[in-house]
Design a protein around this motif. Structure first.
Motif, PDB file in Angstrom:
ATOM      1  N   LEU A 126       4.873  47.599  46.157  1.00 47.52           N
ATOM      2  CA  LEU A 126       3.519  47.353  45.675  1.00 47.52           C
ATOM      3  C   LEU A 126       2.708  46.539  46.682  1.00 47.52           C
ATOM      4  O   LEU A 126       1.489  46.567  46.662  1.00 47.52           O
ATOM      5  CB  LEU A 126       3.565  46.642  44.322  1.00 47.52           C
ATOM      6  N   PHE A 127       3.386  45.847  47.595  1.00 46.78           N
ATOM      7  CA  PHE A 127       2.719  44.906  48.490  1.00 46.78           C
ATOM      8  C   PHE A 127       2.735  45.316  49.957  1.00 46.78           C
ATOM      9  O   PHE A 127       1.998  44.763  50.757  1.00 46.78           O
ATOM     10  CB  PHE A 127       3.359  43.520  48.355  1.00 46.78           C
ATOM     11  N   ASP A 128       3.592  46.245  50.348  1.00 44.96           N
ATOM     12  CA  ASP A 128       3.708  46.609  51.749  1.00 44.96           C
ATOM     13  C   ASP A 128       3.992  48.097  51.877  1.00 44.96           C
ATOM     14  O   ASP A 128       4.571  48.703  50.984  1.00 44.96           O
ATOM     15  CB  ASP A 128       4.844  45.805  52.399  1.00 44.96           C
ATOM     16  N   THR A 129       3.577  48.679  53.004  1.00 44.27           N
ATOM     17  CA  THR A 129       3.755  50.113  53.204  1.00 44.27           C
ATOM     18  C   THR A 129       4.798  50.368  54.286  1.00 44.27           C
ATOM     19  O   THR A 129       4.929  49.608  55.243  1.00 44.27           O
ATOM     20  CB  THR A 129       2.431  50.783  53.622  1.00 44.27           C
ATOM     21  N   VAL A 130       5.512  51.469  54.116  1.00 40.60           N
ATOM     22  CA  VAL A 130       6.507  51.894  55.096  1.00 40.60           C
ATOM     23  C   VAL A 130       5.775  52.564  56.246  1.00 40.60           C
ATOM     24  O   VAL A 130       5.010  53.505  56.038  1.00 40.60           O
ATOM     25  CB  VAL A 130       7.527  52.868  54.461  1.00 40.60           C
ATOM     26  N   THR A 131       6.018  52.073  57.469  1.00 43.31           N
ATOM     27  CA  THR A 131       5.349  52.659  58.631  1.00 43.31           C
ATOM     28  C   THR A 131       6.324  53.248  59.644  1.00 43.31           C
ATOM     29  O   THR A 131       5.899  53.929  60.566  1.00 43.31           O
ATOM     30  CB  THR A 131       4.475  51.609  59.347  1.00 43.31           C
ATOM     31  N   GLY A 132       7.612  52.999  59.486  1.00 40.88           N
ATOM     32  CA  GLY A 132       8.586  53.536  60.427  1.00 40.88           C
ATOM     33  C   GLY A 132       9.857  53.967  59.732  1.00 40.88           C
ATOM     34  O   GLY A 132      10.260  53.367  58.738  1.00 40.88           O
ATOM     35  N   ILE A 133      10.453  55.024  60.265  1.00 42.65           N
ATOM     36  CA  ILE A 133      11.710  55.538  59.718  1.00 42.65           C
ATOM     37  C   ILE A 133      12.624  55.870  60.890  1.00 42.65           C
ATOM     38  O   ILE A 133      12.179  56.420  61.899  1.00 42.65           O
ATOM     39  CB  ILE A 133      11.504  56.821  58.894  1.00 42.65           C
ATOM     40  N   VAL A 134      13.915  55.559  60.738  1.00 40.88           N
ATOM     41  CA  VAL A 134      14.924  55.957  61.713  1.00 40.88           C
ATOM     42  C   VAL A 134      16.049  56.654  60.964  1.00 40.88           C
ATOM     43  O   VAL A 134      16.586  56.115  60.001  1.00 40.88           O
ATOM     44  CB  VAL A 134      15.480  54.739  62.489  1.00 40.88           C
ATOM     45  N   PHE A 135      16.374  57.862  61.408  1.00 41.29           N
ATOM     46  CA  PHE A 135      17.517  58.600  60.875  1.00 41.29           C
ATOM     47  C   PHE A 135      18.580  58.600  61.957  1.00 41.29           C
ATOM     48  O   PHE A 135      18.350  59.093  63.055  1.00 41.29           O
ATOM     49  CB  PHE A 135      17.133  60.047  60.550  1.00 41.29           C
ATOM     50  N   ASP A 136      19.778  58.081  61.622  1.00 41.05           N
ATOM     51  CA  ASP A 136      20.818  58.049  62.650  1.00 41.05           C
ATOM     52  C   ASP A 136      22.238  58.151  62.121  1.00 41.05           C
ATOM     53  O   ASP A 136      23.170  57.811  62.825  1.00 41.05           O
ATOM     54  CB  ASP A 136      20.669  56.806  63.523  1.00 41.05           C
ATOM     55  N   CYS A 137      22.419  58.628  60.901  1.00 40.62           N
ATOM     56  CA  CYS A 137      23.782  58.671  60.367  1.00 40.62           C
ATOM     57  C   CYS A 137      24.225  60.061  59.913  1.00 40.62           C
ATOM     58  O   CYS A 137      25.226  60.564  60.377  1.00 40.62           O
ATOM     59  CB  CYS A 137      23.932  57.688  59.207  1.00 40.62           C
ATOM     60  N   ASP A 138      23.521  60.680  58.998  1.00 38.26           N
ATOM     61  CA  ASP A 138      23.936  61.971  58.454  1.00 38.26           C
ATOM     62  C   ASP A 138      23.081  63.091  59.023  1.00 38.26           C
ATOM     63  O   ASP A 138      21.941  62.883  59.419  1.00 38.26           O
ATOM     64  CB  ASP A 138      23.795  61.978  56.921  1.00 38.26           C
ATOM     65  N   THR A 139      23.628  64.295  59.037  1.00 35.82           N
ATOM     66  CA  THR A 139      22.873  65.461  59.495  1.00 35.82           C
ATOM     67  C   THR A 139      21.631  65.620  58.640  1.00 35.82           C
ATOM     68  O   THR A 139      21.685  65.582  57.415  1.00 35.82           O
ATOM     69  CB  THR A 139      23.735  66.735  59.405  1.00 35.82           C
ATOM     70  N   LEU A 140      20.518  65.803  59.286  1.00 42.07           N
ATOM     71  CA  LEU A 140      19.233  65.918  58.602  1.00 42.07           C
ATOM     72  C   LEU A 140      18.978  67.388  58.286  1.00 42.07           C
ATOM     73  O   LEU A 140      18.933  68.224  59.188  1.00 42.07           O
ATOM     74  CB  LEU A 140      18.139  65.355  59.498  1.00 42.07           C
ATOM     75  N   VAL A 141      18.815  67.707  56.980  1.00 40.88           N
ATOM     76  CA  VAL A 141      18.622  69.104  56.587  1.00 40.88           C
ATOM     77  C   VAL A 141      17.282  69.359  55.905  1.00 40.88           C
ATOM     78  O   VAL A 141      16.871  70.506  55.795  1.00 40.88           O
ATOM     79  CB  VAL A 141      19.767  69.593  55.661  1.00 40.88           C
ATOM     80  N   ASP A 142      16.604  68.296  55.459  1.00 39.05           N
ATOM     81  CA  ASP A 142      15.371  68.482  54.698  1.00 39.05           C
ATOM     82  C   ASP A 142      14.423  67.316  54.965  1.00 39.05           C
ATOM     83  O   ASP A 142      14.839  66.166  54.939  1.00 39.05           O
ATOM     84  CB  ASP A 142      15.704  68.553  53.198  1.00 39.05           C
ATOM     85  N   LEU A 143      13.170  67.640  55.217  1.00 39.62           N
ATOM     86  CA  LEU A 143      12.162  66.603  55.443  1.00 39.62           C
ATOM     87  C   LEU A 143      11.140  66.523  54.311  1.00 39.62           C
ATOM     88  O   LEU A 143      10.231  65.698  54.374  1.00 39.62           O
ATOM     89  CB  LEU A 143      11.439  66.857  56.767  1.00 39.62           C
ATOM     90  N   ALA A 144      11.263  67.356  53.298  1.00 44.71           N
ATOM     91  CA  ALA A 144      10.277  67.414  52.213  1.00 44.71           C
ATOM     92  C   ALA A 144      10.042  66.071  51.524  1.00 44.71           C
ATOM     93  O   ALA A 144       8.898  65.747  51.201  1.00 44.71           O
ATOM     94  CB  ALA A 144      10.663  68.481  51.198  1.00 44.71           C
ATOM     95  N   PRO A 145      11.066  65.247  51.277  1.00 41.07           N
ATOM     96  CA  PRO A 145      10.812  63.964  50.604  1.00 41.07           C
ATOM     97  C   PRO A 145       9.961  62.980  51.407  1.00 41.07           C
ATOM     98  O   PRO A 145       9.542  61.956  50.874  1.00 41.07           O
ATOM     99  CB  PRO A 145      12.213  63.403  50.366  1.00 41.07           C
ATOM    100  N   LEU A 146       9.677  63.273  52.662  1.00 34.91           N
ATOM    101  CA  LEU A 146       8.795  62.397  53.433  1.00 34.91           C
ATOM    102  C   LEU A 146       7.387  62.350  52.855  1.00 34.91           C
ATOM    103  O   LEU A 146       6.632  61.437  53.154  1.00 34.91           O
ATOM    104  CB  LEU A 146       8.741  62.836  54.898  1.00 34.91           C
ATOM    105  N   ARG A 147       7.037  63.305  52.008  1.00 35.77           N
ATOM    106  CA  ARG A 147       5.708  63.308  51.379  1.00 35.77           C
ATOM    107  C   ARG A 147       5.483  62.051  50.545  1.00 35.77           C
ATOM    108  O   ARG A 147       4.349  61.688  50.259  1.00 35.77           O
ATOM    109  CB  ARG A 147       5.517  64.562  50.533  1.00 35.77           C
ATOM    110  N   TYR A 148       6.559  61.374  50.161  1.00 37.81           N
ATOM    111  CA  TYR A 148       6.442  60.136  49.392  1.00 37.81           C
ATOM    112  C   TYR A 148       6.096  58.930  50.273  1.00 37.81           C
ATOM    113  O   TYR A 148       5.881  57.842  49.766  1.00 37.81           O
ATOM    114  CB  TYR A 148       7.740  59.833  48.647  1.00 37.81           C
TER     115      TYR A 148
END
Length: 168
Positions: free
Chosen positions: A78-100
């Motif tokens: 409620l007070f701060d926004t996410v501005t960065g993401i790092v993926f580095d562990c599991d195989t990435l198969v879907d980016l659709a949830p980034l819409r959140y």
């Protein structure tokens, strides 16, 4: 004689207040869903101001007791926004949830991606400035070509293709 508020006035004020409060709360709920998805991918997020906690979830000193109390009660979203993401562990198969996470500016991908991954959800991130692919992502030429056409205003860095780094 004292003037009293009517029931109609009370209902109108209550409705307007509910609508005004619902918008930021809805955004916070959606951001929390996005952060939970990133965590399920064993990725990390970073916040714009880092009120209350950093991207590893460690508590830091908030600039205001009121903000710190609000974070403790309502949560960081409620007070701060996410501005960065790092993926580095599991195989990435879907980016659709980034819409959140519409306020994301930088994405780092340091893991293998599925060959058929759909990059189109990245167009739903209006603040996106940079995507950094390390050599372990196995980003191929066709995917890089597609990304450059899909995201013309985004800096795309691919360590697998050092001659094709496109800067903004």
């Amino acid at each position: 004689m004292k003037k009293r508020f009517s029931i109609r006035t009370l209902l109108i004020v209550t409705t307007i207040t509910a609508i005004v409060l619902a918008l930021p709360i809805r955004g916070a709920i959606r951001q929390r869903q996005g952060r939970e998805w990133v965590a399920a991918q064993r990725g990390r997020v970073s916040f714009q101001h880092n009120y209350g906690q950093n991207f590893r979830g460690e508590n830091i000193k908030a600039g205001s007791n009121l903000i710190g109390l609000g974070i403790a009660i309502f949560g960081i979203d409620l007070f701060d926004t996410v501005t960065g993401i790092v993926f580095d562990c599991d195989t990435l198969v879907d980016l659709a949830p980034l819409r959140y996470l519409p306020s994301v500016r930088v994405i780092g991908i340091n893991i293998d991606m599925a060959d058929e991954i759909d990059f189109s959800p990245l167009t739903k991130l209006p603040e996106l400035e940079e995507i950094h692919f390390t050599k372990w992502t196995n980003l191929n030429e066709q995917q890089l070509d597609f990304l450059e056409r899909l995201l013309p205003n985004v800096e795309i860095i691919s360590e697998s293709h050092p001659n094709r780094v496109r800067r903004k």
